[in-house]
Every structure is written in C-alpha cells, then in structure tokens.
Design a protein around this motif. Sequence first.
Motif, PDB file in Angstrom:
ATOM      1  N   TYR A 139      -2.670   0.203  -4.339  1.00  0.00           N
ATOM      2  CA  TYR A 139      -2.365  -1.158  -3.937  1.00  0.00           C
ATOM      3  C   TYR A 139      -1.418  -1.683  -5.001  1.00  0.00           C
ATOM      4  O   TYR A 139      -1.814  -1.847  -6.154  1.00  0.00           O
ATOM      5  N   ARG A 140      -0.170  -1.889  -4.620  1.00  0.00           N
ATOM      6  CA  ARG A 140       0.870  -2.260  -5.589  1.00  0.00           C
ATOM      7  C   ARG A 140       0.792  -1.313  -6.783  1.00  0.00           C
ATOM      8  O   ARG A 140       0.971  -0.118  -6.631  1.00  0.00           O
ATOM      9  N   ASP A 141       0.469  -1.797  -7.970  1.00  0.00           N
ATOM     10  CA  ASP A 141       0.496  -0.907  -9.116  1.00  0.00           C
ATOM     11  C   ASP A 141      -0.862  -0.298  -9.428  1.00  0.00           C
ATOM     12  O   ASP A 141      -1.004   0.425 -10.406  1.00  0.00           O
ATOM     13  N   TRP A 142      -1.870  -0.597  -8.602  1.00  0.00           N
ATOM     14  CA  TRP A 142      -3.207  -0.145  -8.970  1.00  0.00           C
ATOM     15  C   TRP A 142      -3.736   0.958  -8.082  1.00  0.00           C
ATOM     16  O   TRP A 142      -3.506   0.965  -6.878  1.00  0.00           O
ATOM     17  N   ASP A 143      -4.490   1.814  -8.726  1.00  0.00           N
ATOM     18  CA  ASP A 143      -5.088   2.934  -8.008  1.00  0.00           C
ATOM     19  C   ASP A 143      -6.438   2.501  -7.460  1.00  0.00           C
ATOM     20  O   ASP A 143      -7.392   2.298  -8.207  1.00  0.00           O
ATOM     21  N   PHE A 187       0.835  -1.204   0.000  1.00  0.00           N
ATOM     22  CA  PHE A 187       0.000   0.000   0.000  1.00  0.00           C
ATOM     23  C   PHE A 187       0.862   1.242   0.000  1.00  0.00           C
ATOM     24  O   PHE A 187       1.865   1.311   0.717  1.00  0.00           O
ATOM     25  N   GLN A 188       0.449   2.197  -0.813  1.00  0.00           N
ATOM     26  CA  GLN A 188       1.099   3.492  -0.789  1.00  0.00           C
ATOM     27  C   GLN A 188      -0.017   4.523  -0.629  1.00  0.00           C
ATOM     28  O   GLN A 188      -0.844   4.688  -1.537  1.00  0.00           O
ATOM     29  N   VAL A 189      -0.052   5.183   0.555  1.00  0.00           N
ATOM     30  CA  VAL A 189      -1.158   6.074   0.889  1.00  0.00           C
ATOM     31  C   VAL A 189      -0.631   7.486   1.066  1.00  0.00           C
ATOM     32  O   VAL A 189       0.331   7.708   1.788  1.00  0.00           O
ATOM     33  N   GLY A 229     -10.804  -1.813   0.370  1.00  0.00           N
ATOM     34  CA  GLY A 229     -11.662  -1.644  -0.808  1.00  0.00           C
ATOM     35  C   GLY A 229     -13.141  -1.735  -0.493  1.00  0.00           C
ATOM     36  O   GLY A 229     -13.955  -2.029  -1.358  1.00  0.00           O
ATOM     37  N   LEU A 230     -13.520  -1.481   0.767  1.00  0.00           N
ATOM     38  CA  LEU A 230     -14.936  -1.502   1.118  1.00  0.00           C
ATOM     39  C   LEU A 230     -15.574  -0.146   0.856  1.00  0.00           C
ATOM     40  O   LEU A 230     -16.781  -0.005   0.827  1.00  0.00           O
ATOM     41  N   ASP A 231     -14.754   0.844   0.714  1.00  0.00           N
ATOM     42  CA  ASP A 231     -15.240   2.207   0.640  1.00  0.00           C
ATOM     43  C   ASP A 231     -14.220   2.997  -0.170  1.00  0.00           C
ATOM     44  O   ASP A 231     -13.092   2.554  -0.333  1.00  0.00           O
ATOM     45  N   SER A 232     -14.621   4.154  -0.683  1.00  0.00           N
ATOM     46  CA  SER A 232     -13.671   4.960  -1.441  1.00  0.00           C
ATOM     47  C   SER A 232     -13.389   6.248  -0.694  1.00  0.00           C
ATOM     48  O   SER A 232     -14.289   6.808  -0.064  1.00  0.00           O
TER      49      SER A 232
END
Lengths: 250, 788
Positions: free
Chosen positions: A83-87, A21-23, A72-75
């Motif tokens: 999450y890794r390479d995905w937004d 995770f990159q937040v 990923g339950l909420d935005s």
Amino acid sequence: MTRAETPKPFAALARPGEPVFQVRGLTKTYGEGEAAVHALEEVDLDCHAGEFVVVLGASGSGKSTLLNLLGGLDSPTHGTLRYRDWDLAGADEAALTQYRRNSVGFVFQFYNLIPSLTARENVALITEIAPDPMSPEEALHLVGLSARLDHFPAQLSGGEQQRVAIARAIAKRPAVLMCDEPTGALDVHTGIVVLEAIEHINRELGTLTLVITHNAVIAEMADRVLTLSDGRIIHERRNARRAAVGSLAW
Amino acid sequence: MSLLDLKLLRDLRALKSQAFAVALVMACGLAMMIMTRSLILSLEDTRDDYYRGHRFAQVFARLKRAPQAVAGQLAAIPGVAAVQTGIALQATLDLPGMDEPATGLILSLPESGELQLNRLYLRAGRMLVGRAPAGQILAGEAFAEANRLRPGSEISAVLYGRRQTFRIAGIVLSPEFVFEAPPGAALPNNKTYGVFWMPYKELATASNLDGAFNNVSLTLAPGVAEEAVIAAVDRVLQPYGGRGAYGRDSHPSHTRVRDEINILQGLSVGFPLVFLSVAAFMTHAVMSRQVTLQREQIAMLKACGFSNRQIGWHYLKFAFVIVFAGIVLGVVGGVALGHRLVDMYHLFFRFPELEFQLARGVLVAAAVVSGLAAVTGVWGAVRHAVHLPPAEAMRPEPPASFRPALIERLGLGRAFTASFRMALRNIERRPARALLTTVALALATGILVVPSSFRDGINHVLDYQWDLIQRQTVFVSLIEPGPVRTLADFRALPGVVLAEPTRGAPVELVAGNYSRRLGLIGLPARATLNRIIGADGRQLILPARGVVLSIKLAEVLHVRPGDMLQIRVLDGKRPVLTVPVAGLSEDFAGTAAFMELDTLNHLLGEGDRISGAYLTVRAGAWREFLRATKEIPRIGNVVIKEAIREGFRRTTAESIGLIQKIYLTFATVVAFGIVYNSARISLSERQRELATLRVVGFTQGEVGAVLIGELVLLTLLAMPFGLLIGSGLSGAILQTVNTEFVRLPLILTPANFAFAVLVVTLASLVSAYLACRRLNRLDLVGVLKARD
Ligand SMILES: Nc1ncnc2c1ncn2[C@@H]1O[C@H](COP(=O)(O)OP(=O)(O)OP(=O)(O)O)[C@@H](O)[C@H]1O
Ligand SMILES: [Mg+2]
C-alpha cells in the motif's frame, strides 16, 4: 512498518493517479493438504488514487478474499502486497489496525451495524477514532438519510441500513473504500442513491474505490473492471468513459 | 461518554436481568465475606482492647488454700509481671420466684483499691471498693439480665451452709467472663449460673479463708514463655493444694471467644469462595454468549480500525459494571447483616461494647477477588472476541447441523412429542453447552445442601449429646467430694428414680511430648445415665484398668488404644499412674477422659468418694425435688438438662440458626440466579429457531415446551451430581469450621436433599416461565431479520 510512523502517512490522501496498491503474485490458501482451498492464486494488480474499480466474478471466485487482503482484514499466504510505500503482507496486527483505522472504509455485504446504536451513533462510533472525519450528520446527509438520524437499525429498512453502513465507511474520508456487494439487497432506486454516495466520495476526495458486485450494469460506472474466476483475474477491461450513475438501470 | 460506552450501556440494559442475577450471586459471596470478616475484626478488636484496658491475666490457677505470703513467692517467679490473688467460692443462690436452684461463683474484691488484674467494667450502679459496708455485692451482667436484677435488687446465697442476703450494688463485666458459663459447660445458662464479686473480708470470713487465697491470676513480662511460669507456679502452689495452673489457651471464656472467631474465619473463606466461583462461572456464560451474539459487530469494529485492546477492554468493562453492582450490593448486605449478627453476639459474649466495625481491608480484597473472579470468567470470552479474525466474522455462521437424537436413533423417538424431540436434539447438538448448563444447575443444587447440612449437624450433636449420652434429668455436684453414702441422700430426694455417682479429678495426661490438663471423669462401668458411646454408636463399658479418651483428645495426645498414658493427678495426694488407653469415645464438643469410678478412687487414694451424681427425677415430683435440693448445703451445682437445652435453643441455636438462615437465603438466591441465567442463555441461543417455529404455525405452548423440555431434562440430569457436589462442599466447609471445641459431623438428611431439589426445580420452572414469557413477547419479524 513500525507503529510510530504509520498513522500520519496512512491518513494523507494520495494525489490522483499516484499508485496506491501494488500487488504481485498474491495468493491466499485456506486449509492445508487435501482440503486446501486456493481462494486467490498469483494475482497481480495495480490500483491508483482516484480510480473506481469494479470486481466481477462468480460466487466463490475470490472477490471477497481479494478485498479483505487489500483492506488489511487478513494476510496473504504469500505474494507482495504494497500500500503506497508500505508492505501490508508482512505487517503485524497492530499496524494493520492502524491502517484500517486511518485509511480504509469498508461497506460490508451484511451491513454489520451495531443494533444498540442509532444511525448517527453508528457513524459517530467510527468518526470518534478517525483522524480527520466529517461529521456523522454530513456523512448521513450524503447517503440521503438526514431524516433517519436517530433511528435504530431495527427501525430501518435493509436499504437504509446499507446506506448507514456506507455513511459509516465514507465519514472518515478514507484513502481507499472497499465495498462488498453494496447494492446486493437493494432496489434500483435505492441502489442508485447508494452508488451516488460512493461515487461522490470517489470524485470529491480522490478515494480509490473498489466495488464487488454481481451486477454487470454497475461496471459501466467504473474506470476499470476486473473479472475473477477460480482465484485469478481472467479479464481486465478499461471503460473509455465512466457512465453517470443516474443513467444506470437494472 | 464514548460511543463504545454507549453501546455498553445499551447492551447492559438489554441484559439487565441477567447482569442483575450475576451481580446478585456475587453480592451474596461478598456480603458473606464482608459480614464474617467484619465480625472477626469487631470481635478481635473489641476483645483485645478489653483485655488490655482491663488487664486480663495470662496464667490462672485454683488451689485449696494458701496464706497471703505465698503471693510474694508467686510474684518472685522470673517472668511474672503482676499477681492477683483472691478467693473464689461456689455458692447456691436462691432467687425469689424461681424453682430451679442457681449457682453463683463469688469472687473477692481486694481490700484496698481496684483489682490488679481482670478489672471490672461497671455497667450500672456503683463499684464496691475497699472495705465496703457488709451485705453488698456486684453481679455479672449476663446473670443479672437473665434474672432481671438491677442495682438495689436483693439476692440470697448459701455460703458454707449459711444463708445470707445481699443487695446488688452494681452490675459489672469482667474480661475473665466474656462468656459466662459454669466450668466445663459448653453452653451458657445465664438464668442459673452467674458470677459475683464482693469484698475480700466478708467472703474470707464466710469461707474460713481469712488471710488466705484460693484463686490466683497473673500476667507475664513481655517475651516470657508461658510453660516455664506455669511449671513454676505449680511448684509453688503444690503444698497448698494447687489444682494446676493453665494459660489462656485453656481459659474457658477466652477459648470460647477464640473458637467463635475460628468458626467465623472458616466461614469467611469457604462459602464466599464457592459463591464467587459460581459468579465467575456465570459471568463466563453470559459473556461467552454475548461475544457469540456480537461476532459480526466485533468483526466490524476490527475492520474499522478498533484495536484488540479497545475491544477487549470494552467487554471487560461489561464485566466490571456487573462486579461493581455486585460489590455495592454485597457491601450493603454485608454491613446490614453484620450489624444484626453483632447484636446477636451480645446474647452470649459480654463486652463493655461490641460495635460493628467494617473491615475496610476486606473491601479492597472483595473488590480484587470479585474483579478477579469476573476477569477469569470473562477472559476466555474476551480472548475469543479479540482473536476473532475480522474477515472470518464477515461470513455468516454456518448453519448448525442437526441429526436425530440418540434416543430416536435407538427407535424410541415415537414415544415423545415433537417439542421434546427438539429439546433432545438441541442438547445433543451442543454437548458442551448442555454440559455447562448441567454444571451450573448442579452447582445450584450443591450450594443449597451446605447450609442445611450445618443445621442437621448441630441437631445431630444436640440429640447425640442430650438423648444418647446424657440421659439424666439433672446433674448435681458437691462443693467438695463426699462419701459414697451421699448417693443414698440423693436417692432419698423426692421423685428421684435413678442416681448414678461420678467422681471428677483435675489431672494432667501425658503421652510423650504431648500433654493436656482436664478433669478426669469417673463413672460406673455400665453407667446408664451419662453413657460413653464409641464411634460405632454403641455404649463402651469402662474397663477396670485404663482410660477411655474422646477421639479428639486421643488426637491431641497422639495416642491410640493400647498406648500407655501417664496420669498426673493435680489434687490431693497428687499420685501419678501409667495406664493404657482402653478405648475411644465419640463426642462432638471439647475433650474428655473417662475412668471406671472405683479405679479412679483407688488411684486417688482418698477412699470411696463421689463429687456428684446424675439423677433422673419423676416429672410429677419436680418442684418438690428442686425445693429439697435447695436445702442440701453441700450441693454445688445443679445442672438441669432441659434448662441447658432451652438456654441453648435461645442463644447458640438462635445464632447458628440465624447464620444458617442467611446462608440458606443466599444459596436460594444463587440457585435462582444460576438457573435463570442458564434459561436466558438457552433462550438467546434458540431465539431464531423458536421464532421460526412460531412463524410456521407452532403455538406458544408448543414452542415453550421445547425450551422447558430442555431445562427440565438438564435439571434432572444435574440433580444427582448436585447432591454429590453439595455433600463434598459440606464436608469441606465443615472441615474448615471444626475446632477442638465443637466438631460438627457431616449429616446429610433426605429432607436436606429434598429441599435442594425442590428449590432448583422451582427455580427451573419459574425461569422457564419467564423465558417463555419473553419468547411470547418476541418480535418475530425482528428476530428473523437480524442475523444471529
Ligand atoms: N475461511 C475460509 N476457510 C476456507 N475456505 C474459505 C474461507 N474463506 C473463503 N473460502 C473459500 O475461498 C473461496 C473464495 O471465497 P470468497 O469469499 O472470496 O468468494 P467470493 O467471490 O466473495 O464469493 P461470493 O460472491 O459468493 O461472495 C471460496 O471457495 C470459499 O469457499
Ligand atoms: Mg463475497
């Protein structure tokens, strides 16, 4: 992130130490105007594969909100969430569903078992749709419930129900495991069993594990301890050495 | 089987009685739909096959007398395909062991070969062909059955004053007499009216019609307009005393079958629609509750990666299982009832064979309609489930906020028990829920009103027809119109108290582009036996000028009182006269036109004549009277009111009664289903709270009272609306059923309302009792442990 490319990469486990995770600047606001509640404000955070992270904080500090966003339950209202390479922040409902299905295991504060299914069936419900699951029996064995396979939730104690919930979460061999107060309702002995099961998955599979707890003792078994207050991470601590679960007591 | 399906199965098992209630309601709607559609199909197919196979004619005409050569003229009319001429003769029958005189219509068989048109179907015995030996006759089945006549039985008839005895050679059916009733009669009386066939020669000799005909039927070439041919036939027959040709649209037997089909058509839509809507409503209630109960399960499934589609489908399947059960039950019920009704139709429709035919198309339609009903019902709930944000559902539902009920706030609280106050607060806390339950209960009440309003409407018509309008004991008609002094002969018959003359004439009424043929009835201005009643329920005095029309006829002709109307007499000197519409009379069957007797005679220009009389006869002299009438040769028909009424009770009333009973049973089932379902949902919502009450020491009775109190309150609230809904529904459904032939008025009786209220109250009590029993069996710890 489109639907077609999601399942496979989500399913694969990351190598230990790889960023998961990159937040950046993650914010979640409920409601609007006067009544707005800032559950999370400008949170920055990096998590890596194989890490065991404990989240502490007063009630209402935003712990569950953070976990829900990561899972990923909420935005988020705004901010970056990768999450890794995905937004994940910009992902649509279908993509989030795939993400949860393939990569995330949840253990909820309130167990959330299906009352009309037995322990084994509750686990099998999830392994049916996961890409590379272990057998429900194996998962239940890991949480020490081999003797309760065919009991309905109503026939199980609170701790046993929680262990079924954990078996359900780990059975899919998730890349990340989210636990919201998994031991909240359990006695010491059962709590230890549950934590052992969680740690087992964390060690064996290199699953990034996030555990919310009010119990500071549990923080001893973590790689890293985050403390939240009013929607912000106010403190971050790294344990030099993870305590063995068996040595914990509260 | 997937585990989600396993969950479905177990959820269904837990909800089985509710699911069953919904399926049952659906089944009631479907059974009715399948039953009526199948009956329509059976009747239509059978009728069409019969008409085709036995060459039922398309245009019909009666006349006084025409030489056989005229048949050629008729055949030469452009568009005419086939012509069948013959003799039709009315005769008085004498049956051993029967007091009442019976009338027969005797038709001729051709001198050689079979009938061209309206061919006979032989049921028993043998056919008469060509110049059969004298003294033999074929009898129509309805009459033969009613009088237990078999081939070989003997029957006496008075033909033109001469009594003759015939031996029945065969029992037959004719496409012209599927409905075997005397001309103009709405109801069959098979005991006293029958149709017969005998060889032409014999009948012609008896009636002085040798070499001539007085009855003709014909068929048209494909694509030919009927009106043109009818006009041409009238022109050809006019010199021979033609009484006006008419098409199938005015054919008594044909229209009766057609009307029955129309009634079924109306019933096949209205009732099922109401029931299926109710089923959709119930499905919605059950599913909404289910989704609310499973909020957290849904959230968990979503969190674990089940897609919206999978979850939506899961709950839709729930509804489809119910639909499937409903369809199976509905088909079985519909087919079984359809068979019973087909048997009943044998009572008044005579087909060679009337087999129940399942309308397969309707099965598909039924599946689609009930599927749609269920999906509509489930849709909102499923959408709610699908849109439930998973994170949201992880939180427990906020505790409900209670406050004192309105009545308590008004300071009236002390008057009630704690249980009743809790019931009140429950209703006020969830007004939407309470409203839904009220609507459900109101629907249950309303549905119960409809079938009874049918029965009451029919009873009203019958009483109206037979007590208010027709007050005679008996109506006698003459074979030919006779002089007024005949009335004196009738008065002189034993036991006759009162006799009032009547004169009938075949006419065509024309108003602008609209016209209608019928028998114009002449009556004394202030008739006391066959009275004309206006819409206000008071007797109309026939004016010296003008005609009185039944309301329906005025509608058909598009005229109002005061408008001018042309009367073309189709008989005798065929005069034409324009008169005003003097008034409108209320009646509920067919169409009718009336004129003052003297005015009519004047119009006809044949002097003062009568064609029949209404008589009241003293009960004591009844047998004597009947015996005496048998001796009067000129008498055509003797129509005994009570006999018709009795015949009606045995046939039509029984059939309508059966349909009404079926519907009432269905309505009762549905009412119970709705009420029970509401009680269960209410119990499920309140389970935790009621269990808590039990835990803190309330008795079972006290806790039950909360549940019952709420149901009773809502039931009371729903009743008035229910009765209103029921009245509206009855009116709407009657509208779909009403035809020119029968018009049922909307009659709502206190008994009807009382019954509906009683059933719903009973259903409420039983449901409340069942709910309480469930409550008492409740595992208190289990309920409190589970988060709800
Ligand atoms: N759907 C929502 N609408 C409005 N406010 C919300 C909503 N969800 C959470 N909040 C608010 O956001 C804040 C953070 O909530 P969150 O559930 O993350 O707290 P938490 O740290 O998990 O608390 P606890 O330890 O009690 O579970 C709280 O003040 C809460 O009231
Ligand atoms: Mg929380």
